[in-house]
Design an enzyme around this catalytic site. Structure first.
Site, PDB file in Angstrom:
ATOM      1  N   ASP A 148       0.848  -1.193   0.000  1.00 43.33           N
ATOM      2  CA  ASP A 148       0.000   0.000   0.000  1.00 43.33           C
ATOM      3  C   ASP A 148       0.882   1.240   0.000  1.00 43.33           C
ATOM      4  O   ASP A 148       1.978   1.233   0.574  1.00 43.33           O
ATOM      5  CB  ASP A 148      -0.918   0.010   1.223  1.00 43.33           C
ATOM      6  CG  ASP A 148      -2.034  -1.017   1.125  1.00 43.33           C
ATOM      7  OD1 ASP A 148      -2.336  -1.449  -0.007  1.00 43.33           O
ATOM      8  OD2 ASP A 148      -2.593  -1.390   2.170  1.00 43.33           O
ATOM      9  N   ASP A 163      -7.170  -1.166  -4.721  1.00 44.49           N
ATOM     10  CA  ASP A 163      -8.264  -0.749  -3.831  1.00 44.49           C
ATOM     11  C   ASP A 163      -9.095   0.362  -4.467  1.00 44.49           C
ATOM     12  O   ASP A 163     -10.322   0.395  -4.336  1.00 44.49           O
ATOM     13  CB  ASP A 163      -7.705  -0.263  -2.490  1.00 44.49           C
ATOM     14  CG  ASP A 163      -6.983  -1.357  -1.720  1.00 44.49           C
ATOM     15  OD1 ASP A 163      -7.360  -2.530  -1.889  1.00 44.49           O
ATOM     16  OD2 ASP A 163      -6.044  -1.036  -0.970  1.00 44.49           O
TER      17      ASP A 163
END
Length: 304
Positions: A148, A163
């Site tokens: 991330d 995402d």
């Protein structure tokens, strides 16, 4: 047991019809190329960004104002959910990918054909990302985690491009359904007002000189007054001037008859008058929505 088997058969037939409709020749020329192209670009962008941020190093952090770059590994799913149980993210993301791929295959909705690949390949990208080990700066190899790197604010969750695809897909699908519901209600209300006024007057509203253009609709009688139905092009009307069948639709409940009958035009359930115990005449339950299919006693006997 018989009812359950009948339910399974009906469900199977419905799925087969839906699959055929969603995979007609004209449609598959569009939907599967869209799936392939969008899948390619989603996966390409996800792993190009992954490689770029890995080179910056785990723990790298820079702020550009609205967007903060904060490179971390995440053993959970989107926005760091379920990061305490490594089995849950695999299960959820794999199920997400499979469910939305199946939904895509059975879908003929244009909006879903475009948006479902975002969710499908966003989930697939995270599954693949999770299966690729990450080497940390101290030489430790971390498994079962995704990379991330985006963060809106320092206090918000950190997420990746996959995402973004998933959340965007869900949000746009929800918005599409809301808009469709609003438009359908608006269209239905407008249609109800316009068609009801026309049908209430029925045969009375057609001038005598125009009636010669109408012909008897063979073997079709009005389900409410049993008078001859008339046909002109694709318009159908009861020949009884006093028949206000649009009002009587309220007392015509959907009553199943032997070997349940469905409309051949729109596949809705056929109905009969409450007091018609012999099912002399059936009409489509959408009789007041311009689906005028009816079935006479003669036709029913022939099908028995």
């Amino acid at each position: 047991m018989y009812t359950f088997k009948r339910y399974l058969t009906k469900t199977k037939d419905t799925l087969i019809r839906q699959f055929k409709a969603a995979n007609a020749k004209k449609l598959i020329k569009i939907k599967y190329p869209i799936l392939a192209v969008m899948g390619f670009f989603v996966l390409l962008i996800v792993f190009v960004l992954r490689d770029y941020f890995l080179k910056l190093g785990i723990g790298h952090s820079t702020s550009t104002g609205f967007i903060t770059i904060n490179v971390i590994t995440n053993s959970g799913v989107g926005f760091s959910l379920f990061n305490q149980n490594p089995a849950v993210p695999y299960l959820l993301q794999s199920l997400l990918t499979i469910i939305f791929l199946i939904t895509f295959i059975f879908s003929k909705n244009k909006a879903l054909i475009v948006l479902l690949p975002l969710i499908t390949f966003g989930g697939l990208a995270n599954v693949i990302d999770r299966s690729v080990p990450v080497t940390l700066s101290n030489g430790t190899v971390e498994t079962n985690s995704v990379l991330d790197y985006f963060q809106f604010f320092r206090s918000s969750a950190i997420f990746n491009f996959a995402d973004i695809c998933i959340v965007t897909g869900f949000a746009l699908i929800f918005l599409t359904f809301v808009v469709d519901i609003f438009l359908d209600l608006k269209k239905k209300n407008k249609k109800t007002v316009s068609t009801t006024n026309k049908q209430l007057h029925g045969w009375k509203s057609i001038p005598l000189e125009e009636r010669s253009k109408w012909n008897d609709w063979a073997d079709h009688k009005c389900v409410f007054c049993n008078q001859q139905m008339m046909i002109n092009s694709n318009e159908v009307i009861c020949s009884n001037e006093e028949c206000a069948y649009i009002d009587l639709i309220n007392i015509a409940k959907p009553i199943s008859v032997e070997k349940q009958e469905n409309c051949l035009i729109c596949n809705s359930e056929m109905i009969k008058k409450v007091d018609d115990k012999q099912a002399s005449f059936l009409a489509c339950s959408r009789f007041n929505e311009k689906c005028y299919y009816t079935k006479s006693c003669k036709q029913i006997e022939n099908n028995a």
